[in-house]
Design a protein around this motif. Structure first.
Motif, short mmCIF file in Angstrom:
data_model
loop_
_atom_site.label_atom_id
_atom_site.label_comp_id
_atom_site.label_asym_id
_atom_site.label_seq_id
_atom_site.Cartn_x
_atom_site.Cartn_y
_atom_site.Cartn_z
N THR A 80 0.84 -1.20 0.00
CA THR A 80 0.00 0.00 0.00
C THR A 80 0.88 1.25 0.00
O THR A 80 1.81 1.36 0.80
CB THR A 80 -0.91 0.01 1.23
N ARG A 81 0.57 2.19 -0.89
CA ARG A 81 1.36 3.41 -0.96
C ARG A 81 0.73 4.47 -0.08
O ARG A 81 -0.37 4.96 -0.35
CB ARG A 81 1.47 3.87 -2.41
N LEU A 82 1.43 4.83 0.99
CA LEU A 82 0.97 5.86 1.90
C LEU A 82 1.51 7.21 1.44
O LEU A 82 2.41 7.30 0.61
CB LEU A 82 1.44 5.54 3.33
N SER A 83 0.97 8.26 2.02
CA SER A 83 1.39 9.60 1.62
C SER A 83 1.85 10.41 2.82
O SER A 83 1.52 10.10 3.97
CB SER A 83 0.25 10.34 0.92
N VAL A 84 2.62 11.43 2.53
CA VAL A 84 3.07 12.39 3.54
C VAL A 84 2.45 13.73 3.19
O VAL A 84 2.56 14.19 2.05
CB VAL A 84 4.60 12.50 3.58
N THR A 85 1.80 14.33 4.16
CA THR A 85 1.22 15.66 3.96
C THR A 85 1.88 16.64 4.93
O THR A 85 1.84 16.43 6.15
CB THR A 85 -0.30 15.65 4.19
#
Length: 229
Positions: A80-85
């Motif tokens: 799963t590709r998580l994101s950084v905000t």
């Protein structure tokens, strides 16, 4: 009379027994020759038991397949590709599989980070306002600064220097590779990117570092940079 009968016998009633039944017992002549047995008859209870056992085996096979599928999915690596905000810098980007968001950036001033084990890191922070036409000068200055702070290499070479456009930003990116004369420190890779928007109040500074230097981690850092928005 007897002679007359013998002369007529060939033209009278057929001889008994017929030629094909000669040598058979009388019962066989009346009811027919015995036929070969067609096989052993399976009792009804045995037929039912076979059906029940077949159903059980089929059920066990299905359960085994289901369990095997579940276990393989549970043990499969998480892709799963998580994101950084980064709300302060105003950017978001996706992380490659295996990367995770860092709790606290290790370098003062940065407001978010993504890490891969203990060998690679990407950090972001808001920067000073930069005109769209001048991000290269800011990138060169910051690359020199972070090169001195983070690399401490015996040799430092520039391996990439280019303009970038991503997610509505215009910017510049510069990369260094540091080598060490001792046998403890392995080569390190540093990329510094400065992004700016027309009319924006601030720029965005993105710093990526890999040690030991690894082409795969380099490519992943470039991939994250390409997904900034």
């Amino acid at each position: 009379m007897e002679e007359h009968r013998r002369k007529r016998r060939p033209y009278g009633e057929p001889a008994w027994p017929p030629r094909e039944q000669e040598g058979l017992p009388p019962s066989a002549r009346l009811y027919g020759a015995p036929a070969a047995p067609s096989g052993v008859r399976v009792p009804l209870w045995a037929q039912r038991l076979a059906v029940v056992l077949g159903s059980i085996v089929a059920g066990v096979t299905v359960v085994a397949l289901v369990v095997s599928t579940i276990v393989s999915r549970v043990n499969a690596p998480d892709t799963t590709r998580l994101s950084v905000t980064d709300g302060l810098a105003g950017v978001t980007y996706l992380m490659p599989p295996g990367w995770r968001a860092g709790a606290v950036p290790p370098v003062t001033g940065f407001t978010s980070s993504a890490v891969y084990g203990g060998s690679a890191i990407v950090m972001t922070r808001p920067g000073d306002p930069v005109s769209v036409s001048g991000p290269r000068a800011a990138a060169l200055s910051l690359t020199e600064l972070y090169g001195r702070l983070l690399l401490h290499g015996d040799t430092v070479d520039t391996v990439d220097d280019r303009s970038v456009e991503v997610g509505g930003y215009t910017g510049h990116s510069r990369a260094l590779r540091a080598g060490y004369s001792d046998v403890v420190n392995r080569p390190a890779y540093l990329r510094v990117t400065v992004l700016a928007k027309e009319g924006g109040d601030a720029s965005v500074v993105i710093v990526g570092m890999v040690q030991p230097d690894d082409p795969r981690r380099r490519a992943e850092i470039d991939g994250m940079l390409a997904l900034v928005k």
